[in-house]
Every structure is written in structure tokens, then in C-alpha cells.
Design a protein around this motif. Structure first.
Motif, mmCIF file in Angstrom:
data_model
loop_
_atom_site.group_PDB
_atom_site.id
_atom_site.type_symbol
_atom_site.label_atom_id
_atom_site.label_comp_id
_atom_site.label_asym_id
_atom_site.label_seq_id
_atom_site.Cartn_x
_atom_site.Cartn_y
_atom_site.Cartn_z
ATOM 1 N N ARG A 145 31.516 21.206 21.278
ATOM 2 C CA ARG A 145 30.252 21.212 21.724
ATOM 3 C C ARG A 145 30.084 20.436 23.039
ATOM 4 O O ARG A 145 29.737 20.931 24.103
ATOM 5 N N GLN A 146 30.564 19.337 22.852
ATOM 6 C CA GLN A 146 30.776 18.336 24.130
ATOM 7 C C GLN A 146 31.652 19.019 25.363
ATOM 8 O O GLN A 146 31.152 19.107 26.486
ATOM 9 N N ILE A 147 32.564 19.322 24.986
ATOM 10 C CA ILE A 147 33.576 19.953 25.897
ATOM 11 C C ILE A 147 32.588 21.363 26.745
ATOM 12 O O ILE A 147 32.740 21.363 27.837
ATOM 13 N N CYS A 148 32.200 22.263 25.950
ATOM 14 C CA CYS A 148 31.503 23.252 26.338
ATOM 15 C C CYS A 148 30.477 22.911 27.399
ATOM 16 O O CYS A 148 30.377 23.484 28.365
ATOM 17 N N HIS A 149 29.788 21.900 26.837
ATOM 18 C CA HIS A 149 28.474 21.474 27.634
ATOM 19 C C HIS A 149 28.992 20.895 29.104
ATOM 20 O O HIS A 149 28.539 21.158 30.060
ATOM 21 N N ARG A 150 30.098 20.180 28.966
ATOM 22 C CA ARG A 150 30.753 19.519 30.205
ATOM 23 C C ARG A 150 31.146 20.725 31.001
ATOM 24 O O ARG A 150 30.923 20.549 32.202
ATOM 25 N N ALA A 151 31.958 21.655 30.405
ATOM 26 C CA ALA A 151 32.229 22.704 31.163
ATOM 27 C C ALA A 151 31.304 23.800 31.850
ATOM 28 O O ALA A 151 31.508 23.950 33.252
ATOM 29 N N ARG A 152 30.146 23.828 31.064
ATOM 30 C CA ARG A 152 29.227 24.555 31.647
ATOM 31 C C ARG A 152 28.446 23.891 32.932
ATOM 32 O O ARG A 152 28.050 24.604 33.810
ATOM 33 N N SER A 153 28.342 22.678 32.608
ATOM 34 C CA SER A 153 27.437 22.051 33.740
ATOM 35 C C SER A 153 28.212 21.955 35.081
ATOM 36 O O SER A 153 27.959 22.149 36.190
ATOM 37 N N HIS A 154 29.656 21.723 34.762
ATOM 38 C CA HIS A 154 30.829 21.694 35.922
ATOM 39 C C HIS A 154 30.655 23.268 36.723
ATOM 40 O O HIS A 154 30.565 23.208 37.795
ATOM 41 N N VAL A 155 30.626 24.311 35.819
ATOM 42 C CA VAL A 155 30.771 25.745 36.617
ATOM 43 C C VAL A 155 29.251 25.749 37.136
ATOM 44 O O VAL A 155 29.243 26.392 37.970
ATOM 45 N N GLU A 156 28.260 25.533 36.471
ATOM 46 C CA GLU A 156 26.884 25.924 37.109
ATOM 47 C C GLU A 156 26.587 25.185 38.355
ATOM 48 O O GLU A 156 26.229 25.799 39.250
#
Length: 288
Positions: A145-156
Motif C-alpha cells: 500500500r505504501q509503495i502504491c501510494h508513493r507511486a501514485r503521488s509521483h505519477v499524479e
């Protein structure tokens, strides 16, 4: 169903997963061949969900290959762009899928770590749950979940902000095509945004800019310098969105994809490396 039937039923999905993780159709095909070899040795009676199992194999193989590819790309001559695909028209109907394979988005995905990229692609595009991702990566669900949150923030923070109206997009692309076909590149003044960014990928094989070019006048000067006169340009579905194929003697010599905003081209992506143009002849079916 036999092992072959099950693999073929999910082949387009597996190719899409591998391509989104790798940005290379040729490498995605190699991953699929290895996936088939692994799958053919599996006891089918022990597999509850062939789709999940095949996606798991494909993802692990793609991740291993991506780590190797990233080392190679460090020595790539000039900017690296994803290998363009001639896609079927129905890909554009799935807005989320089309956006996820667009050149602009694929470049954003390149800025993620391999694990972040796999987690983002599988969860955000293919709806793979955190439990499956945790099992696949050998991590806890909290870590995933933490990895996904970090990736999503980066992409957004980096993804293209505005979706353009289809009619306006097609008009801009048609005007760009007419300018390219006529060889009168000054016609591009009305098409390109003042702060347009052009990225060209020649891979050290053909002439291309060794770094992104920023600004309408600089982009037009560069295009004039490499243009060999009028060419045959045609609209094609490139990675789920309309783009251009530039042909000479019936051979694709350049593929252009664009990001369009407020009626102008703000991002221009040109793939000239002949080693990357082999997937622009036959439409590829992508699915999720």
C-alpha cells in the motif's frame, strides 16, 4: 480448456501487462515466450485462477527484465522513448487503458522504480488487489500500500493534466500532418504551442536531438534541418491515441505522438530509431 487454450485466451492481457512494465514490445514478447514455457510446466489442476497465475508469472519475468533494461538505458544514445505500437481502434474506447499506454504516461512510468512501476500498473490499471500484490512481491500488504501510494503521488504530480476534446485533437493532428506532408514546416507555427517540448529518439542509429528541445522556434528549426522534403504522412492509432506515421518508399521512417492542450501541441514525441518501428505495421490488441 488446455494449457495452450488458457494461455491464448489471456495472451493480449499478458502482453499489455508486460508492455506497460517494460515500455518495449520486443521485450514484452520475449517475456511472453518465457511465461508460456513456465506455464506449460504447471499442473493446471492446482491453479484456481489461471488469469492471476499467468499475470503473476508475467510480472515477475517482466520485473527481472526491466532491471536489466534500465542498466542498458543508462548508456542509450540520446533520449529514450517507449517502443510505439500500432493499436486497434477499440483501445481508445477504454479511456484509462489508452491513457496508461500513451507515450506521455509511459515516460512518467519510466521515472518510477521497477517495483513502484509494477505495483502502480497492476493496481491502478489492472485492478490487482493488494493481497495479490503482496504475495507476488513477497511483501506485506502494508508495504505494498505504501509503495502504491508513493507511486501514485509521483505519477499524479507528473501526468498530463488536461484531456483534450477528441474533435479538437483530431483537427490539430490533421493540421500537423498537412504541414509535415507539404514540407512547409512554417505551417507548424499555428499548431505548436510557444513552449512545446520535442523529444526525439534515434538511438544513435539515425539523426535525432541528443536532448529535449524546448520552444516553438527551436523545434521548427530542428525539423527543417532534418526534413528531406515532402513525405507521406498518415494518421494512425499510436499507443491508443491518434498519431502519425511518416513513410518513405512504403517504409515507416518516423512515428510521431503528441500531447495536445488548448488547441496546440505541447509535447511532441518522435521515434526515428528503426529498431523500434517494427510494431507499426500490424495493429496490436491491448486489453485489461
Amino acid at each position: 480448456m488446455t494449457a495452450t487454450d488458457l494461455f491464448l485466451a489471456h495472451r493480449n492481457l499478458l502482453f499489455t501487462v508486460a508492455y506497460e512494465i517494460l515500455g518495449s514490445a520486443a521485450d514484452a514478447e520475449d517475456v511472453l515466450q518465457d511465461t508460456w514455457l513456465r506455464w506449460s510446466e504447471v499442473d493446471q489442476a492446482e491453479v484456481r485462477s489461471p488469469r492471476s497465475y499467468l499475470v503473476r508469472i508475467t510480472t515477475r519475468l517482466a520485473l527481472n527484465r526491466l532491471r536489466t533494461l534500465q542498466r542498458r538505458r543508462e548508456s542509450y544514445v540520446g533520449p529514450w522513448l517507449p517502443e510505439p505500437l500500432l493499436t486497434t481502434a477499440d483501445v481508445a474506447e477504454d479511456v484509462e487503458l489508452a491513457e496508461s499506454v500513451s507515450t506521455a504516461m509511459m515516460l512518467v512510468l519510466e521515472t518510477l522504480t521497477p517495483t513502484e512501476r509494477a505495483v502502480f500498473v497492476l493496481h491502478e490499471v489492472f485492478d490487482v488487489g493488494y493481497d495479490e500484490l503482496a504475495d507476488l512481491l513477497g511483501k506485506s500488504q502494508a508495504a505494498v500500500r505504501q509503495i502504491c501510494h508513493r507511486a501514485r503521488s509521483h505519477v499524479e504530480s507528473r501526468r498530463p493534466r488536461q484531456r483534450v476534446d477528441a474533435e479538437q485533437r483530431d483537427e490539430v493532428i490533421t493540421r500537423f500532418m498537412q504541414a509535415a506532408s507539404s514540407g512547409n514546416l512554417q505551417d507548424l507555427v499555428d499548431v505548436l504551442a510557444p513552449d512545446v517540448v520535442m523529444v526525439s529518439d534515434g538511438g544513435g542509429v539515425v539523426k535525432a536531438a541528443l536532448r529535449p528541445i524546448v520552444g516553438r522556434e527551436k523545434v521548427i528549426r530542428w525539423l527543417q534541418a532534418v526534413a528531406a522534403g515532402p513525405v507521406h504522412a498518415e494518421v494512425a492509432m499510436v499507443n491508443g491515441s491518434p498519431g502519425l506515421r511518416i513513410l518513405s518508399g512504403g517504409t515507416v521512417e518516423l512515428v510521431a505522438s503528441m500531447h495536445i492542450q488548448d488547441g496546440h501541441v505541447t509535447g511532441l514525441y518522435l521515434v526515428r530509431n528503426p529498431r523500434k518501428l517494427g510494431w507499426m505495421e500490424t495493429p496490436v490488441e491491448l486489453t485489461r
